[in-house]
Design an enzyme around this catalytic site. Sequence first.
Site, PDB file in Angstrom:
ATOM      1  N   CYS A   1     -68.088 -67.763 -86.360  1.00 61.84           N
ATOM      2  CA  CYS A   1     -68.172 -66.929 -87.564  1.00 61.84           C
ATOM      3  C   CYS A   1     -69.609 -66.596 -87.924  1.00 61.84           C
ATOM      4  CB  CYS A   1     -67.524 -67.650 -88.755  1.00 61.84           C
ATOM      5  SG  CYS A   1     -65.874 -68.283 -88.463  1.00 61.84           S
ATOM      6  N   ASP A   2     -70.513 -67.555 -87.799  1.00 58.64           N
ATOM      7  CA  ASP A   2     -71.832 -67.431 -88.405  1.00 58.64           C
ATOM      8  C   ASP A   2     -73.006 -67.428 -87.431  1.00 58.64           C
ATOM      9  OD1 ASP A   2     -70.554 -67.447 -90.887  1.00 58.64           O
ATOM     10  OD2 ASP A   2     -70.598 -69.634 -90.983  1.00 58.64           O
TER      11      ASP A   2
ATOM     12  N   CYS B   1     -68.470 -73.163 -88.581  1.00 64.09           N
ATOM     13  CA  CYS B   1     -67.900 -72.227 -87.606  1.00 64.09           C
ATOM     14  C   CYS B   1     -69.000 -71.433 -86.919  1.00 64.09           C
ATOM     15  CB  CYS B   1     -66.920 -71.289 -88.306  1.00 64.09           C
ATOM     16  SG  CYS B   1     -66.197 -70.054 -87.204  1.00 64.09           S
TER      17      CYS B   1
END
Length: 316
Positions: free
Chosen positions: A136-137, A133
């Site tokens: 997300c990261d 992701c």
Amino acid sequence: MRQLIIIGSGPAGYTAAIYAARANMNPLVIASSVEAGGELMKTTEVENFPGFPEGIQGPELMSKMLAQAEKFGTDVIYDDVVKLELDGEVKRVHLGNGDVVEALAVIFATGSAYRKLGIEDEARLSGLGVSWCATCDGFFFRQKTIAVVGGGDSAMEEATFLTKFADKVYVVHRKDTLRASKTMQDRAFANPKIEFLWNKEVKHIYGDQLVTGVGLVDTQDGSETTIDLSGLFVAIGADPRTHLVHGQLDLNPDGTIAVHGRSSRTNIPGVFAAGDVIDPTYRQAVTAAASGTVAALDAEHYIAALPTDKLALAAV
């Protein structure tokens, strides 16, 4: 007991809920305890969903769908389904908290799960440099060198997004051409931070506490190379989340749930399926939403045709 339970909270599940709630079916949506909203919660800008000419962030789109479903009377439970009993006139859904909820009909719209590389140290280094992701990261890889594995739209979107943070983004693809749409390809090719590594597969992930590099194998001549990296983002597709219905619903050879023609009807009366769990080809938010519409209408027709005494069992 409900008239309808919808399992899944992506575009298919929420759209089914909107239609079912407007039809006074008092639907209950069972969303995941940790992944409510589906894969679009991990997506950046969505440019191809009708009605948003300027684009919209994936989480915002899902928030709007949820709000619309709740506006018409949908109830939502943030828990996980652990077991299904689909045979018989009453469908029983077992939740992680121990509760059992019942309905006359069920729509199964659990979406898909990210596909793994299946190599040593992938799981061990998950969250330590290996990710599925970018949204997300990506922030954690400012001024780093990273790689994205894949050749489809998701991989191109991930790579392009990650250039906002990383100094260098390799795209590792096992072929010499991409599956991605022309628009997504052109965007990636034009980005000076992206470099393509053609005909390569990731065979090793190196690192003790954090990812430090990967070992690549050439798919044509078998030669091996190593590149230094701080992060590896895997974007090689997804598999339908159908483990809960194995042995109950008929599946296609590709693992998706088999439905009758263009309908959402499965092999069990009163059980319908929508979204990525029935679609191995298109897998778009808008097609999932349309599929949710079909499922809600099919469920509405099924319930309306039930004998009065059976319909009376469900709370209205």
